[in-house]
Design a protein around this motif. Sequence first.
Motif, PDB file in Angstrom:
ATOM      1  N   PRO A   1       0.812  -1.226   0.000  1.00 39.53           N
ATOM      2  CA  PRO A   1       0.000   0.000   0.000  1.00 39.53           C
ATOM      3  C   PRO A   1       0.842   1.272   0.000  1.00 39.53           C
ATOM      4  O   PRO A   1       0.407   2.319  -0.502  1.00 39.53           O
ATOM      5  CB  PRO A   1      -0.812  -0.119   1.294  1.00 39.53           C
ATOM      6  CG  PRO A   1      -0.843  -1.579   1.594  1.00 39.53           C
ATOM      7  CD  PRO A   1       0.498  -2.086   1.154  1.00 39.53           C
ATOM      8  N   ALA A   2       2.041   1.207   0.561  1.00 36.81           N
ATOM      9  CA  ALA A   2       2.907   2.386   0.639  1.00 36.81           C
ATOM     10  C   ALA A   2       3.751   2.576  -0.608  1.00 36.81           C
ATOM     11  O   ALA A   2       4.298   3.670  -0.828  1.00 36.81           O
ATOM     12  CB  ALA A   2       3.822   2.271   1.860  1.00 36.81           C
TER      13      ALA A   2
ATOM     14  N   ILE B   1       6.139   5.710  -1.923  1.00 38.29           N
ATOM     15  CA  ILE B   1       7.596   5.551  -1.874  1.00 38.29           C
ATOM     16  C   ILE B   1       8.196   5.796  -3.255  1.00 38.29           C
ATOM     17  O   ILE B   1       9.225   6.474  -3.399  1.00 38.29           O
ATOM     18  CB  ILE B   1       7.967   4.142  -1.358  1.00 38.29           C
ATOM     19  CG1 ILE B   1       7.530   3.983   0.101  1.00 38.29           C
ATOM     20  CG2 ILE B   1       9.465   3.888  -1.510  1.00 38.29           C
ATOM     21  CD1 ILE B   1       7.690   2.573   0.641  1.00 38.29           C
ATOM     22  N   ASP B   2       7.533   5.263  -4.291  1.00 35.68           N
ATOM     23  CA  ASP B   2       8.022   5.447  -5.658  1.00 35.68           C
ATOM     24  C   ASP B   2       8.034   6.926  -6.037  1.00 35.68           C
ATOM     25  O   ASP B   2       8.958   7.396  -6.721  1.00 35.68           O
ATOM     26  CB  ASP B   2       7.160   4.673  -6.647  1.00 35.68           C
ATOM     27  CG  ASP B   2       7.335   3.160  -6.513  1.00 35.68           C
ATOM     28  OD1 ASP B   2       8.324   2.727  -5.877  1.00 35.68           O
ATOM     29  OD2 ASP B   2       6.467   2.422  -7.017  1.00 35.68           O
TER      30      ASP B   2
ATOM     31  N   PHE C   1       7.986   9.900   5.820  1.00 35.36           N
ATOM     32  CA  PHE C   1       6.767   9.211   5.393  1.00 35.36           C
ATOM     33  C   PHE C   1       6.595   7.899   6.149  1.00 35.36           C
ATOM     34  O   PHE C   1       5.506   7.592   6.653  1.00 35.36           O
ATOM     35  CB  PHE C   1       6.811   8.946   3.886  1.00 35.36           C
ATOM     36  CG  PHE C   1       5.582   8.249   3.368  1.00 35.36           C
ATOM     37  CD1 PHE C   1       4.451   8.965   3.029  1.00 35.36           C
ATOM     38  CD2 PHE C   1       5.559   6.865   3.248  1.00 35.36           C
ATOM     39  CE1 PHE C   1       3.301   8.316   2.579  1.00 35.36           C
ATOM     40  CE2 PHE C   1       4.424   6.210   2.798  1.00 35.36           C
ATOM     41  CZ  PHE C   1       3.291   6.943   2.462  1.00 35.36           C
ATOM     42  N   LEU C   2       7.663   7.118   6.246  1.00 39.37           N
ATOM     43  CA  LEU C   2       7.576   5.833   6.937  1.00 39.37           C
ATOM     44  C   LEU C   2       7.310   6.029   8.429  1.00 39.37           C
ATOM     45  O   LEU C   2       6.506   5.298   9.033  1.00 39.37           O
ATOM     46  CB  LEU C   2       8.867   5.043   6.735  1.00 39.37           C
ATOM     47  CG  LEU C   2       9.172   4.618   5.295  1.00 39.37           C
ATOM     48  CD1 LEU C   2      10.538   3.966   5.214  1.00 39.37           C
ATOM     49  CD2 LEU C   2       8.085   3.684   4.751  1.00 39.37           C
ATOM     50  N   ASP C   3       7.945   7.013   9.026  1.00 42.10           N
ATOM     51  CA  ASP C   3       7.745   7.272  10.449  1.00 42.10           C
ATOM     52  C   ASP C   3       6.341   7.794  10.732  1.00 42.10           C
ATOM     53  O   ASP C   3       5.675   7.344  11.662  1.00 42.10           O
ATOM     54  CB  ASP C   3       8.792   8.271  10.935  1.00 42.10           C
ATOM     55  CG  ASP C   3       8.597   8.637  12.388  1.00 42.10           C
ATOM     56  OD1 ASP C   3       8.748   7.749  13.247  1.00 42.10           O
ATOM     57  OD2 ASP C   3       8.273   9.805  12.676  1.00 42.10           O
ATOM     58  N   ASP C   4       5.881   8.753   9.935  1.00 43.12           N
ATOM     59  CA  ASP C   4       4.557   9.333  10.148  1.00 43.12           C
ATOM     60  C   ASP C   4       3.457   8.286  10.049  1.00 43.12           C
ATOM     61  O   ASP C   4       2.424   8.397  10.725  1.00 43.12           O
ATOM     62  CB  ASP C   4       4.286  10.439   9.117  1.00 43.12           C
ATOM     63  CG  ASP C   4       5.094  11.696   9.380  1.00 43.12           C
ATOM     64  OD1 ASP C   4       5.667  11.812  10.481  1.00 43.12           O
ATOM     65  OD2 ASP C   4       5.164  12.559   8.481  1.00 43.12           O
ATOM     66  N   ASN C   5       3.661   7.299   9.198  1.00 49.68           N
ATOM     67  CA  ASN C   5       2.624   6.303   8.934  1.00 49.68           C
ATOM     68  C   ASN C   5       2.935   4.940   9.537  1.00 49.68           C
ATOM     69  O   ASN C   5       2.317   3.938   9.170  1.00 49.68           O
ATOM     70  CB  ASN C   5       2.413   6.171   7.421  1.00 49.68           C
ATOM     71  CG  ASN C   5       1.897   7.452   6.804  1.00 49.68           C
ATOM     72  OD1 ASN C   5       0.783   7.880   7.094  1.00 49.68           O
ATOM     73  ND2 ASN C   5       2.711   8.078   5.974  1.00 49.68           N
TER      74      ASN C   5
ATOM     75  N   LEU D   1      -3.711   3.130   5.298  1.00 45.59           N
ATOM     76  CA  LEU D   1      -2.777   4.141   4.811  1.00 45.59           C
ATOM     77  C   LEU D   1      -3.478   5.056   3.804  1.00 45.59           C
ATOM     78  O   LEU D   1      -3.307   6.287   3.844  1.00 45.59           O
ATOM     79  CB  LEU D   1      -1.559   3.481   4.175  1.00 45.59           C
ATOM     80  CG  LEU D   1      -0.548   4.440   3.527  1.00 45.59           C
ATOM     81  CD1 LEU D   1      -0.013   5.433   4.550  1.00 45.59           C
ATOM     82  CD2 LEU D   1       0.593   3.660   2.878  1.00 45.59           C
ATOM     83  N   ALA D   2      -4.268   4.476   2.923  1.00 45.99           N
ATOM     84  CA  ALA D   2      -5.022   5.288   1.967  1.00 45.99           C
ATOM     85  C   ALA D   2      -5.966   6.236   2.706  1.00 45.99           C
ATOM     86  O   ALA D   2      -6.186   7.377   2.270  1.00 45.99           O
ATOM     87  CB  ALA D   2      -5.803   4.388   1.012  1.00 45.99           C
ATOM     88  N   ASN D   3      -6.507   5.773   3.823  1.00 44.60           N
ATOM     89  CA  ASN D   3      -7.391   6.644   4.607  1.00 44.60           C
ATOM     90  C   ASN D   3      -6.633   7.850   5.147  1.00 44.60           C
ATOM     91  O   ASN D   3      -7.131   8.977   5.136  1.00 44.60           O
ATOM     92  CB  ASN D   3      -8.019   5.865   5.756  1.00 44.60           C
ATOM     93  CG  ASN D   3      -9.031   4.838   5.290  1.00 44.60           C
ATOM     94  OD1 ASN D   3      -9.519   4.915   4.163  1.00 44.60           O
ATOM     95  ND2 ASN D   3      -9.335   3.871   6.136  1.00 44.60           N
ATOM     96  N   ARG D   4      -5.430   7.618   5.626  1.00 48.20           N
ATOM     97  CA  ARG D   4      -4.635   8.732   6.143  1.00 48.20           C
ATOM     98  C   ARG D   4      -4.319   9.736   5.041  1.00 48.20           C
ATOM     99  O   ARG D   4      -4.388  10.951   5.258  1.00 48.20           O
ATOM    100  CB  ARG D   4      -3.337   8.206   6.764  1.00 48.20           C
ATOM    101  CG  ARG D   4      -3.528   7.472   8.079  1.00 48.20           C
ATOM    102  CD  ARG D   4      -2.207   6.895   8.577  1.00 48.20           C
ATOM    103  NE  ARG D   4      -1.211   7.934   8.788  1.00 48.20           N
ATOM    104  CZ  ARG D   4      -1.042   8.602   9.927  1.00 48.20           C
ATOM    105  NH1 ARG D   4      -1.818   8.342  10.959  1.00 48.20           N
ATOM    106  NH2 ARG D   4      -0.097   9.524  10.031  1.00 48.20           N
ATOM    107  N   MET D   5      -3.981   9.260   3.889  1.00 47.38           N
ATOM    108  CA  MET D   5      -3.667  10.157   2.779  1.00 47.38           C
ATOM    109  C   MET D   5      -4.917  10.896   2.297  1.00 47.38           C
ATOM    110  O   MET D   5      -4.853  12.085   1.950  1.00 47.38           O
ATOM    111  CB  MET D   5      -3.031   9.374   1.632  1.00 47.38           C
ATOM    112  CG  MET D   5      -1.725   8.673   2.008  1.00 47.38           C
ATOM    113  SD  MET D   5      -0.404   9.811   2.520  1.00 47.38           S
ATOM    114  CE  MET D   5       0.127  10.462   0.929  1.00 47.38           C
TER     115      MET D   5
END
Length: 713
Positions: free
Chosen positions: A139-140, A144-145, A346-350, A472-476
């Motif tokens: 999902p991330a 990341i890309d 990004f990785l830390d926040d999520n 994760l999509a919900n957070r974004m």
Amino acid sequence: MFRTILAAGASALALTLATPALAEHHEEKKVEEKTPLPTMSFGTWGFDPQYLSANVDPGDDFFAYANQKWLDANPLPAEFSRFGAFNLLREKSTSDVSALVEELTSKDPASLTADEKRIVDAYKSYLDTAAIDAAGLAPAQPYIDQIQGASTLAELAVLWGTPGYASPIGGGVGVDAKDPTRYSVYFGSGGLGLPDRDYYLDESEKGVGIQTKYREYLTFLFTEAGYADPAAMAQTVYDFEDSIARKVSWDRATRRNRDLTYNALTPEEMTAIAAGFPLTSALATSGFGDADRFIVGDLPPSTERAAELGLSEDTLGKIGGGTPAMFELIVNTPIEVLQAWTLKEFLDDNASVLPTRFDEADFAFYGTVLSGTPEQRPRWKRAIDATEGQLGELVGASYVERYFPPENKAAMDELVVNLRLALAASIDEIDWMSEETKDEARAKLDSFTPKIGYRDNLDTYQGLAISGTNPLANRMAVARWSWDKDLAKLGGPIDRTEWFMLPQTVNAYYYSTLNEIVFPAAILQQPFFGITADAAVNYGGIGGVIGHEIGHGFDDQGSKSDAQGALRNWWTDDDRGAFDALGNALVEQYNGFCPLDDGETCVNGRLTLGENIGDLGGLSLAYRAYKLHLGGKEDKVIDGLTGDQRFFLAWAQVWRSQQREESYRNRLRTDSHSPEEYRTNGVVRNMDEWYEAFGVTPDDELYLPPEQRIRIW
């Protein structure tokens, strides 16, 4: 500017009674929690006398006199870095909301309304760690890309302007502090992974140990991201942040100065300080391309400006290079370092919605190393928090209907009226303030807007899509939705119905640019307020909280806004000088509270000044309001305690709390609020009424000679 004590309903959701499946889920909670949470008794009138410590003289340590027996009987649960009265209510609020959410999860999915389904999907998708682990980083990967594909600063700057991605520099929309009839873009720099710049500058053994652990955490993140030499990249990113701390960031106490941090720039002036940074494309992506004003919070003052503000050499030495220096640092930093910084953010926040190893690593550093907390908060509680963060006002509508009796609001209205009368009387009696300034203060008091319980137009989050399988999509999605909502404010009228806390939030706040005080429904419970509690206890509890928030309008920074909320000097020079002298004396008092390292680690009286004025002024006003409530009559004696004694005990009870040493150190360095024992002892020792109530004498440790006691409001 928000200042917190710490921080009409839409149609409610249709909810049904719990089912056996719900009972099974509650049983799972009991296993997961492991450590029973402390409870608190409030007796028959709002304070349980069993907690009084007969072996502690109230004049030596009033906090311990009122609270130590409870603290000794209730060791810290493993999931908390600190626990006290606020946590007690926050846990109750979490359980109350959980009951509402679980009633929805127990229903037939086909019977759910669209709003109910969004709540269920938000909650279940966060709760389902098995699915999160099974999905891995898939999902991330699109995000990341995008980060790794931004191979130029221009491309990365566009990404930094996109909701959901962290940026070391950027802005947001807020009410303009000098023109509160409009919204403006506020701009500034950040970029630190540790809580404050002082963590990078700390050369002590403890400080170096934290820095080492932080680099180890960064190494973990870069290992997961597939870097060939993750430890080397961790060091490089740390060095980038260290440069921010040393060259860009400001001292935290200095950042409180609202005159210093309001710098309105035109778009042309913003471009001039950008130092080659691709600002235009970043602003266009953010939606700020047409903004006509940027308020930069960390613009170093010119020599003339510093002289105008009367800044000392010591203060000037605590001011970093701010936004201009950040632009320069970014431009001169290799793109692969900026990429890596963005990726680790990004990785830390999520981390909480990535595979469990990310969540555990994040907690191991931020929860255990920095705060000393042994165990992660149970997932179901965090799922409630996440759901509230995404759809909190939808849940809040049901919370208000079930848990907020109308009589609580009516009682609060009476308390607020008496607190306003108390401040009006206090202003009349102040001998160090001229009539000219008093008239301005009265106008400000008259224009205060109190908001109690909840707002009438609770948000329905129209247009926010929630996935039932991808947290994760919900957070974004929430990041984008919230950003677009704020962006739409630019150019529009001020929304005076907006709240910045949910009805189920246990906190309160003052907002200077709208000159309003806000008290969510969830804080209107014991120990702060009880509909059947003794009046002395309610005035010493929630009355002190109301007074605290009103007092923020007249603290060292809130007092810089006028009756309309505009940042301007409405004081005569002599009156401001007298007020600042009182504040400086309070700074020195709190600087003398040194709880750690044999008196070497102390409260920062300058950083905490606003909150300390709020506490001292708030309790003083609450006491006067309590006397107004009595109408000149003497209050009854209950359990051998006079009304005045019960009033002060209620204030001490509000701050009943204990914490781990790591959390204590973190808060002394970063928190604008003093530790709880000093929010009790530091206040009462300045009030003559407390001395009289408890017979405090010069032989007592908290005793201050009358001429050293500070009374501001």
